[in-house]
Write an enzyme that holds these catalytic residues in place. Structure first.
Site, PDB file in Angstrom:
ATOM      1  N   HIS A 215     -14.002   3.393  10.226  1.00  0.00           N
ATOM      2  CA  HIS A 215     -12.687   3.317   9.750  1.00  0.00           C
ATOM      3  C   HIS A 215     -11.758   3.040   9.430  1.00  0.00           C
ATOM      4  CE1 HIS A 215     -12.253   6.279   6.387  1.00  0.00           C
ATOM      5  NE2 HIS A 215     -11.814   7.224   6.581  1.00  0.00           N
ATOM      6  N   TYR A 216     -10.728   3.309  10.681  1.00  0.00           N
ATOM      7  CA  TYR A 216      -9.613   3.840  10.782  1.00  0.00           C
ATOM      8  C   TYR A 216      -9.156   2.821  12.327  1.00  0.00           C
ATOM      9  CZ  TYR A 216      -4.735   5.902  10.669  1.00  0.00           C
ATOM     10  OH  TYR A 216      -3.831   5.599  10.400  1.00  0.00           O
TER      11      TYR A 216
ATOM     12  N   PHE B 174     -10.189  20.383   5.809  1.00  0.00           N
ATOM     13  CA  PHE B 174     -11.028  19.890   6.208  1.00  0.00           C
ATOM     14  C   PHE B 174     -10.802  19.859   7.841  1.00  0.00           C
ATOM     15  CE2 PHE B 174     -10.287  15.053   5.378  1.00  0.00           C
ATOM     16  CZ  PHE B 174     -10.134  14.278   4.410  1.00  0.00           C
TER      17      PHE B 174
ATOM     18  N   ARG C  75     -13.823  14.063  13.737  1.00  0.00           N
ATOM     19  CA  ARG C  75     -14.692  12.685  13.409  1.00  0.00           C
ATOM     20  C   ARG C  75     -15.448  12.216  14.374  1.00  0.00           C
ATOM     21  NH1 ARG C  75     -11.045  10.099   9.037  1.00  0.00           N
ATOM     22  NH2 ARG C  75     -11.348  11.958   6.745  1.00  0.00           N
TER      23      ARG C  75
ATOM     24  N   HIS D  44      -5.583  -0.693  -0.346  1.00  0.00           N
ATOM     25  CA  HIS D  44      -6.501  -0.182   0.010  1.00  0.00           C
ATOM     26  C   HIS D  44      -6.189   1.195   0.343  1.00  0.00           C
ATOM     27  CE1 HIS D  44     -10.681   0.873   1.888  1.00  0.00           C
ATOM     28  NE2 HIS D  44     -10.345   1.273   2.269  1.00  0.00           N
TER      29      HIS D  44
ATOM     30  N   ARG E 165      -8.009  10.495  14.456  1.00  0.00           N
ATOM     31  CA  ARG E 165      -6.876  10.588  13.564  1.00  0.00           C
ATOM     32  C   ARG E 165      -7.489  11.871  13.004  1.00  0.00           C
ATOM     33  NH1 ARG E 165      -6.755   9.541   8.335  1.00  0.00           N
ATOM     34  NH2 ARG E 165      -8.346   8.082   8.442  1.00  0.00           N
TER      35      ARG E 165
ATOM     36  N   GLU F 288     -14.970  13.301   3.749  1.00  0.00           N
ATOM     37  CA  GLU F 288     -15.154  14.417   4.935  1.00  0.00           C
ATOM     38  C   GLU F 288     -15.229  15.984   3.546  1.00  0.00           C
ATOM     39  OE1 GLU F 288     -13.357  14.448   8.537  1.00  0.00           O
ATOM     40  OE2 GLU F 288     -11.861  15.787   8.326  1.00  0.00           O
TER      41      GLU F 288
ATOM     42  N   GLN G 275     -11.690   4.446  14.541  1.00  0.00           N
ATOM     43  CA  GLN G 275     -12.276   5.227  14.417  1.00  0.00           C
ATOM     44  C   GLN G 275     -13.207   4.805  13.469  1.00  0.00           C
ATOM     45  OE1 GLN G 275     -10.944   7.999  11.260  1.00  0.00           O
ATOM     46  NE2 GLN G 275     -10.569   9.703  13.359  1.00  0.00           N
TER      47      GLN G 275
ATOM     48  N   GLY H 146       0.684  -1.040  -0.139  1.00  0.00           N
ATOM     49  CA  GLY H 146      -0.058   0.139   0.133  1.00  0.00           C
ATOM     50  C   GLY H 146       0.856   1.264   0.143  1.00  0.00           C
TER      51      GLY H 146
ATOM     52  N   LEU I 246     -17.753   5.052   2.325  1.00  0.00           N
ATOM     53  CA  LEU I 246     -17.083   6.519   2.768  1.00  0.00           C
ATOM     54  C   LEU I 246     -18.272   8.098   1.995  1.00  0.00           C
ATOM     55  CD1 LEU I 246     -15.471   7.317   5.320  1.00  0.00           C
ATOM     56  CD2 LEU I 246     -14.110   7.907   3.345  1.00  0.00           C
TER      57      LEU I 246
ATOM     58  N   HIS J 196     -16.134   6.632  11.074  1.00  0.00           N
ATOM     59  CA  HIS J 196     -16.076   7.784  10.280  1.00  0.00           C
ATOM     60  C   HIS J 196     -17.302   8.444  10.544  1.00  0.00           C
ATOM     61  CE1 HIS J 196     -16.054  11.155   6.154  1.00  0.00           C
ATOM     62  NE2 HIS J 196     -14.963  10.509   6.851  1.00  0.00           N
TER      63      HIS J 196
HETATM   64  C1  LIG Z   1     -12.570   4.737   2.359  1.00  0.00           C
HETATM   65  C2  LIG Z   1     -11.133   5.561   2.467  1.00  0.00           C
HETATM   66  C3  LIG Z   1     -10.794   7.020   3.430  1.00  0.00           C
HETATM   67  C4  LIG Z   1      -9.571   7.113   3.480  1.00  0.00           C
HETATM   68  N1  LIG Z   1      -9.809   8.697   3.325  1.00  0.00           N
HETATM   69  C5  LIG Z   1      -8.198   9.395   3.930  1.00  0.00           C
HETATM   70  C6  LIG Z   1      -8.231  10.061   3.321  1.00  0.00           C
HETATM   71  O1  LIG Z   1      -8.956  11.067   2.692  1.00  0.00           O
HETATM   72  N2  LIG Z   1      -7.052  11.198   4.064  1.00  0.00           N
HETATM   73  C7  LIG Z   1      -6.225  10.269   4.893  1.00  0.00           C
HETATM   74  O2  LIG Z   1      -5.263  10.715   5.339  1.00  0.00           O
HETATM   75  N3  LIG Z   1      -6.696   8.760   4.870  1.00  0.00           N
HETATM   76  C8  LIG Z   1      -7.338   8.286   4.188  1.00  0.00           C
HETATM   77  N4  LIG Z   1      -7.822   6.799   5.169  1.00  0.00           N
HETATM   78  C9  LIG Z   1      -6.957   6.327   5.733  1.00  0.00           C
HETATM   79  C10 LIG Z   1      -5.236   6.228   4.351  1.00  0.00           C
HETATM   80  O3  LIG Z   1      -6.264   5.730   3.350  1.00  0.00           O
HETATM   81  C11 LIG Z   1      -5.221   4.491   5.423  1.00  0.00           C
HETATM   82  O4  LIG Z   1      -5.201   4.489   6.602  1.00  0.00           O
HETATM   83  C12 LIG Z   1      -3.977   4.145   4.609  1.00  0.00           C
HETATM   84  O5  LIG Z   1      -4.538   4.364   3.337  1.00  0.00           O
HETATM   85  C13 LIG Z   1      -3.407   2.809   4.904  1.00  0.00           C
HETATM   86  O6  LIG Z   1      -2.191   2.861   4.069  1.00  0.00           O
HETATM   87  P1  LIG Z   1      -1.597   2.054   3.951  1.00  0.00           P
HETATM   88  O7  LIG Z   1       0.006   1.752   3.413  1.00  0.00           O
HETATM   89  O8  LIG Z   1      -0.635   1.397   5.750  1.00  0.00           O
HETATM   90  O9  LIG Z   1      -2.036   0.255   3.907  1.00  0.00           O
HETATM   91  P2  LIG Z   1      -2.851  -0.408   3.283  1.00  0.00           P
HETATM   92  O10 LIG Z   1      -2.968   0.682   1.981  1.00  0.00           O
HETATM   93  O11 LIG Z   1      -4.327  -0.909   3.443  1.00  0.00           O
HETATM   94  O12 LIG Z   1      -1.794  -1.030   2.394  1.00  0.00           O
HETATM   95  C14 LIG Z   1      -1.863  -2.416   3.196  1.00  0.00           C
HETATM   96  C15 LIG Z   1      -0.845  -3.306   2.473  1.00  0.00           C
HETATM   97  O13 LIG Z   1      -0.504  -4.361   2.757  1.00  0.00           O
HETATM   98  C16 LIG Z   1      -0.889  -5.967   2.240  1.00  0.00           C
HETATM   99  N5  LIG Z   1      -0.716  -7.134   3.088  1.00  0.00           N
HETATM  100  C17 LIG Z   1      -2.080  -7.214   4.242  1.00  0.00           C
HETATM  101  N6  LIG Z   1      -1.970  -8.214   4.522  1.00  0.00           N
HETATM  102  C18 LIG Z   1      -0.896  -8.612   4.020  1.00  0.00           C
HETATM  103  C19 LIG Z   1      -0.484 -10.161   4.487  1.00  0.00           C
HETATM  104  N7  LIG Z   1      -1.124 -11.322   5.681  1.00  0.00           N
HETATM  105  N8  LIG Z   1       0.404 -10.771   3.287  1.00  0.00           N
HETATM  106  C20 LIG Z   1       0.667  -9.385   2.573  1.00  0.00           C
HETATM  107  N9  LIG Z   1       1.264  -8.980   2.370  1.00  0.00           N
HETATM  108  C21 LIG Z   1      -0.523  -8.250   2.775  1.00  0.00           C
HETATM  109  C22 LIG Z   1      -1.651  -5.723   1.422  1.00  0.00           C
HETATM  110  O14 LIG Z   1      -2.073  -6.447   0.060  1.00  0.00           O
HETATM  111  C23 LIG Z   1      -1.470  -4.384   1.034  1.00  0.00           C
HETATM  112  O15 LIG Z   1      -0.976  -4.613   0.015  1.00  0.00           O
HETATM  113  C24 LIG Z   1      -8.947   6.280   4.494  1.00  0.00           C
HETATM  114  C25 LIG Z   1      -9.285   4.706   4.747  1.00  0.00           C
HETATM  115  C26 LIG Z   1     -10.192   4.821   4.050  1.00  0.00           C
HETATM  116  C27 LIG Z   1     -10.727   3.304   3.689  1.00  0.00           C
END
Ligand SMILES: Cc1cc2nc3c(=O)[nH]c(=O)nc-3n(C[C@H](O)[C@H](O)[C@H](O)COP(=O)(O)OP(=O)(O)OC[C@H]3O[C@@H](n4cnc5c(N)ncnc54)[C@H](O)[C@@H]3O)c2cc1C
Ligand code: SF4
Ligand code: F3S
Ligand code: FES
Lengths: 141, 117, 246, 601
Positions: D354-355, D117, D286, D45, D389, D246, D231, D14, D243, D233
């Site tokens: 949400h978070y 925001f 939130r 995600h 958050r 915001e 959290q 991610g 979602l 939302h």
């Molecule tokens: C709908 C929505 C809207 C949001 N909007 C905002 C916003 O406007 N502003 C903001 O700041 N934040 C926002 N957030 C929060 C933010 O998007 C997330 O907190 C953030 O993207 C998380 O990123 P990450 O890289 O930590 O994890 P992720 O993007 O969730 O990536 C996780 C990665 O881990 C991998 N993985 C998981 N488990 C395993 C496993 N067992 N083996 C191998 N790989 C695995 C997955 O394949 C993936 O690649 C939003 C969240 C949501 C749900």
């Protein structure tokens, strides 16, 4: 060129299934049929161009030769065939002009000419040119 | 330039042909080979037509229309044949054949338009 | 509750030589997507059914399947819209089937990398100097092509890709174009080298279905034709004005 | 079992994982980097994030202001040194992403545009229309493609961390396409596996957000910090939980109850103004907005629909132009998933999980207490989010701490000894466990979907927006029961090829562990703070210094420890939202709907 995605690791492939493409794949959907037909209009385009050349050549052979050609041209079967020809050419024109705005992005300064305007411009050009052609031929009558 | 294929030229001729054919051919066919023979419009006179077709400008335009149309055909037909009939292994051969025909027709067109009295 | 027959293509490589259809009778509600119906099958009827999904909001690009012969995002297609049924669900066309509804898209991943989808510059501007300025109009120039979610629906819709898997395909070309048109990028020339090879853009015969099925209105078909036009202009320029480098 | 060797292993592709991968590659091009992800990186995600990412860029803004908003928003549970560092590095990271091609929305003069925001005092949220996360993720992913040292292992599901003598030396993963089990050995491992919203039934989170990373680290001995802070939302679509960002409120959307009344004014969130006012009303934080919903629900002022109670988000007065320009995705989602057009109709919304503020405990470099194991992103808890958050801090966090963890892991990898071959024994053990426990396991009776459903419902009733001791206790017992029943799970699929049933089972196992840590942490915290609201302890407890909870896995119930919060310059104070900014706006108590605030129907 692409490098191997994972340097140290060679992937083991399981037994995948690959569907064979049917011979008449283009019968699978209406849009494929339309596509095929669109492509085949090129035969008619070439025919029309060829016939124009023939007519030019016959014109060079004198009035009598040309009269024979006109005679052939007014045979009902030939006319019918040319009506079909016209239909395919119209199909070519319409498909061609409709697709053009997708490929052509015009700009006037910073202004990006909207697709609808490009589209309308082409149709306008078609109309004008067609009128010119009609006038030319009717004019020399 | 070596690394670049010939496709841009072929494609340019194809689209040039497509455009010219789209804009000019329907009206021409409609008047010359449908409306005139059917007597819907007065048939163009022999002299008039001769002037139109065999005036240097006429010859040149005819040559352009013919050549581009032939290449338009060659290009589309080439892809249609090997996509439609799945003859990918013959793609080279098909390309050579179709474009050769277009070239031959172009030569004929040139010959006709230059030599015709 | 209403119900609908769903025919799902199953392929179990360990036990079957050929794929076959399983038929399930699935109860559904009006606001169910096809994906909800498939999830229902997996959760309640047959846990061995395999397919991909993640976001359920049409943005991760993983749930593409053929539904009644058309490539769609199953999380964004209502069951209601494909009635009366039976609804036929198959893996995306044009890709090898790994298992059930799961296809292999490694081919695309390699092609994507080939078109160099990143900003290429002769000289990097230091971060201390701030952002590259880009007006909203300049952003608009490539915005559309940046919306691609790599869902592969366009590949499934393109007969040329199915016929000739060497063809680099709609989304990869659209993404190349996305960077070419970005005012911050200078890599047009490099990408052109890749795209003008014979398996690059020239294989496309403008069937146009790729743009019809694209759920994000990327218009890959348009991107490709624009690219051909650019390549042609480039070619004539390099022949007629070899001294002028773009 | 096969083995692959790398210097640094990233688990997760991610935003955080990809940023970290690039950081390693740039810090030391000699190192080989592996990115293992259970989905193709661009499906992660992060792709769903809509609203934006915060960083100070406007001249009128300041780092201190961003820090203060973050700390007060987090109800003084943030580590202030972490926050200071975060806001300091945020802008540079965001600019870097701009240089990598992220299509940030712009002002007419070509500079980056910002929007207001929730909980932020000035406009500091950068955005790419309302697909910010999507654009960030794709820009990052496509940029990783240019670094030859980065190898990807797409659709590899990590099932275990290899830890020996307190050092993390790699992980075990199942290659989904083939079912093969691999040991990926590395000198440093960075966990970036995202959050675990799927422990709840109604969430904005994708199906893949099952808390795997948290559970893996927890089982490997790392503590999970502040897990009780989940959290909600305030604006999710009913049924789907999709979602509504915001940004819809930031652009001027109103929240109204069934009487068309902007009810937030009754909850100490300021007075309604026709135009959005920062840190006030709809732009409050939130936690408070979601809690206000519960208040309305109790007063019977929410509207009832087929999918539960809702309030409405009204954006009609913004007009089609603004909607299409600033929040087109909101319109797209509403039309697609609710069959309503927000230009003409109000959007039904309700609070939705949400978070997770909590996560694997790390220091400022993303290092966990286990040597060689780093963590970044939603899976981690550096403690910049505290008890709540602020919207748009998370995406920035991925960049800042992803980069830091990457750099630190690169340094660590350069000095660390090569992984000992003896960890391979653990790998073989894990392979055998997977085979026996899941693939050869027949005759179980518990349907996985039902167990998951029961777990999720338990979490909602016991650890929802409001909690108390009896329900939390009941929740812990229920989860214990579910863990036992999980042993009897019904599995039908022995296949090695893309076995998603196996994946679902592994995910459920992780969900159970994460849920357990949330419930026990929540039970232990006897105060209300931010997202953690105990009806039996309604006050924030500042008698001693605020403390983080740390949950450690044991053979029985988790052990909960505490760690004091780092406070530098901002002593705990009351959170105030909606203080009158202009002298003209007089605070209205909380009764009759004012003329301008209500819905114009
Ligand atoms: C709908 C929505 C809207 C949001 N909007 C905002 C916003 O406007 N502003 C903001 O700041 N934040 C926002 N957030 C929060 C933010 O998007 C997330 O907190 C953030 O993207 C998380 O990123 P990450 O890289 O930590 O994890 P992720 O993007 O969730 O990536 C996780 C990665 O881990 C991998 N993985 C998981 N488990 C395993 C496993 N067992 N083996 C191998 N790989 C695995 C997955 O394949 C993936 O690649 C939003 C969240 C949501 C749900
Ligand atoms: S171009 Fe459209 S259809 Fe093709 S992958 Fe991208 S989003 Fe999907
Ligand atoms: S469908 Fe295929 S042929 Fe071209 S226009 Fe689209 S890529
Ligand atoms: S599940 Fe993500 S696009 Fe459908």
């Amino acid at each position: 060129m692409a490098k191997a995605l994972n340097a140290g690791y060679k992937r083991h492939y399981p037994k995948w299934h690959r569907e064979r493409v049917p011979i008449f794949w283009w019968l699978r959907s209406a849009s494929y049929v339309k596509f095929m037909f669109r492509e085949l209009t090129s035969l008619f385009v070439a025919y029309a161009a060829g016939l124009l050349l023939v007519q030019a050549w016959v014109l060079g052979q004198g009035a009598a030769a040309h009269a024979r050609l006109l005679n052939w041209l007014s045979h009902p079967a030939v006319v019918t065939w040319h009506v079909i020809l016209l239909a395919t050419l119209l199909f070519h024109t319409v498909t061609w002009l409709n697709l053009t705005p997708q490929a052509l992005v015009l700009r006037l300064g910073r202004w990006r000419v909207p697709k609808t305007v490009v589209w309308a411009g082409h149709y306008a050009a078609w109309l004008v040119l067609s009128l010119v052609i009609v006038c030319l031929f009717v004019g020399v009558a | 330039m070596v690394r670049r294929s010939r496709e841009p030229v072929l494609w340019a001729m194809f689209s040039g042909g497509g455009m010219i054919a789209a804009l000019l051919l329907p009206a021409t066919v409609a008047v010359l080979w449908i409306a005139a023979p059917l007597g819907w419009v007065e048939a163009p006179s022999y002299e008039g037509l001769r002037l139109l077709f065999l005036h240097p400008i006429g010859r040149l335009s005819l040559f352009a229309v013919a050549t581009l149309s032939f290449f338009h055909w060659a290009h589309r037909f080439r892809y249609t044949v090997y996509d439609g009939l799945q003859l990918y292994h013959l793609s080279q051969l098909i390309a050579i054949l179709t474009y050769s025909i277009a070239v031959a027709l172009t030569v004929i067109a040139g010959f006709v338009l230059v030599t015709t009295g | 509750m209403k119900s609908v027959a769903v025919e799902v293509l199953r392929y179990r490589p360990e036990t079957e030589a050929e794929p076959s259809f399983d038929v399930f009778d699935v109860p559904y509600e009006d606001n169910w997507m096809i994906l909800d119906a498939i999830n229902h099958i997996k959760d309640q009827v047959d846990g061995t059914l395999s397919y991909r999904w993640a976001c359920r909001m049409g943005v991760c690009g993983s749930c593409g399947m053929m539904v009644n012969g058309k490539p769609v995002l199953t999380c964004a297609t209502y069951v209601e819209d494909v009635l009366p049924g039976p609804v036929r669900v198959e893996p995306l066309r044009g890709f090898p089937v790994v298992r059930d509804l799961v296809t292999d898209i490694q081919d695309f991943m390699v092609k994507l990398q080939r078109v160099k989808p990143w900003i290429i510059r002769e000289e990097e501007k230091p971060l201390a100097e701030g952002e590259y300025l880009q007006t909203p109009e300049e952003l608009e120039d490539y915005k559309q092509y940046s919306m691609c979610i790599n869902c592969m629906l366009c590949y499934a819709a393109c007969p040329i890709y199915e016929l000739d898997p060497e063809f680099i395909g709609p989304a990869a070309i659209a993404l190349a174009q996305r960077y070419n048109l970005d005012s911050r990028d200078q890599g047009r020339e490099e990408r052109m080298d890749v795209l003008s090879q014979h398996d690059g853009m020239w294989g496309c015969t403008f069937v146009g279905d790729c743009s019809v099925v694209c759920p994000k209105k990327v218009d890959p078909a348009g991107a490709i034709q624009r690219y051909k036009l650019d390549a042609t202009v480039d070619w004539f320029q390099s022949v007629l004005m070899p001294w002028r480098k773009r | 079992m096969r083995t692959v060797n790398h210097d640094v292993l990233l688990i997760g592709g991610g935003g955080a994982g990809l940023r970290a991968a690039i950081a390693v590659a740039e810090a030391n091009p000699e190192l080989s980097v592996a990115v293992a992800s259970k989905v193709y990186p661009m499906r992660s995600h992060t792709v769903s994030a809509e609203g934006g990412a915060a960083a100070v860029i406007r001249p009128e803004d300041s780092l201190d202001a961003h820090a203060y908003d973050t700390i007060s928003g987090g109800d003084w549970l943030c580590d202030q040194d972490a926050v200071e560092l975060f806001v300091r590095e945020a802008t540079e990271e965001m600019l870097r992403l701009e240089h990598w091609g992220c299509p940030w929305s712009r002002k007419p003069d070509g500079t980056v545009a910002t929007r207001p925001f929730g909980g932020m005092k000035t406009e500091r949220t950068w955005f790419a229309a309302d697909k910010t996360g999507f654009h960030m993720l794709h820009a990052l992913f496509q940029t990783t493609l240019k670094y030859p040292p980065i190898s990807r292992y797409d659709e590899w599901f990590v099932t275990k961390l290899l830890v020996e003598d307190g050092r993390c030396e790699g992980a075990v993963a199942v290659e989904l396409a083939t079912g093969e089990v691999h040991a990926i050995l590395a000198r440093s491992v960075i966990m970036c596996a995202g959050g675990g919203g799927k422990i709840y039934p109604f969430t904005t989170n994708a199906n893949i957000k099952t808390g795997d990373g948290m559970a893996l680290a927890y089982r490997a001995g790392a503590p999970l910090k502040d897990m009780e802070f989940v959290q909600y939302h305030p604006t999710g679509l009913p049924f789907t939980g999709i979602l509504i960002t915001e940004a819809a409120r930031a652009e001027g959307g109103w929240l109204v109850n069934k009487e068309g009344y902007r009810y937030l004014q009754d909850y100490n969130l300021g007075t309604p103004e026709p135009r959005p006012v920062l840190r006030s009303m709809e732009l409050g934080p939130r936690d408070r907005l979601s809690q206000a919903f519960v208040g309305e629900l109790k007063k019977g002022r929410t509207a009832e629909t087929r999918h539960g109670h809702v309030v409405h988000l009204d954006v009609r007065h913004l007009g089609q132009r603004t909607i299409d320009e600033k929040i087109p995705f909101v319109r797209e989602l509403c039309m697609k998933y609710e069959k309503i057009d927000p230009v003409k109709e109000m959007i039904p919304v309700r609070p939705v999980v949400h978070y997770m503020m909590g996560g694997i405990h790390t220091d400022l470099d993303g290092a966990t207490p286990i040597a060689g194991l780093f963590a970044a992103g939603e899976v981690a808890c550096v403690s910049i989010n505290g008890a709540n958050r602020l919207g748009s801090n998370s995406l920035t966090e991925l960049l800042v701490f992803g980069a830091r963890a990457g750099a630190a892991a690169a340094r660590h990898a350069a000095d660390a000894p090569a992984p000992s071959q003896s960890v391979l024994a653990q790998g073989l053990e894990e392979e055998a466990r997977l085979q026996e426990r899941f693939l050869d396991n027949r005759g179980g009776r518990e349907r996985m979907a039902n167990l998951r459903k029961e777990l999720q419902d338990t979490m909602e009733t016991s650890a929802g927006l409001y909690r108390d001791e009896p329900t939390l206790k009941a929740g812990t017992e229920k989860v214990q029961e579910l863990k036992e029943r999980f042993h009897d799970v019904a599995l039908e699929d022995p296949s090695l090829t893309f076995n998603t049933e196996l994946q679902t089972a592994l995910e459920l196992e992780n969900l159970l562990d994460v849920a357990e840590s949330v419930l026990h942490s929540a039970l232990a915290r006897r105060e209300s703070r931010g997202a953690h609201q105990r009806t039996d302890f309604p006050e924030r407890d500042d008698r001693e210094q605020p403390a983080h909870s740390l949950a450690y896995a044991t053979t029985g119930a988790p052990r909960i420890d505490y760690l004091p919060v780092t406070i530098t310059r901002w002593p705990p104070a009351e959170r105030v939202y909606g203080e009158p900014l202009s002298p003209t706006s007089d605070p209205v108590g909380g009764s009759a709907p004012p003329e301008d605030g209500g819905n114009q129907e």
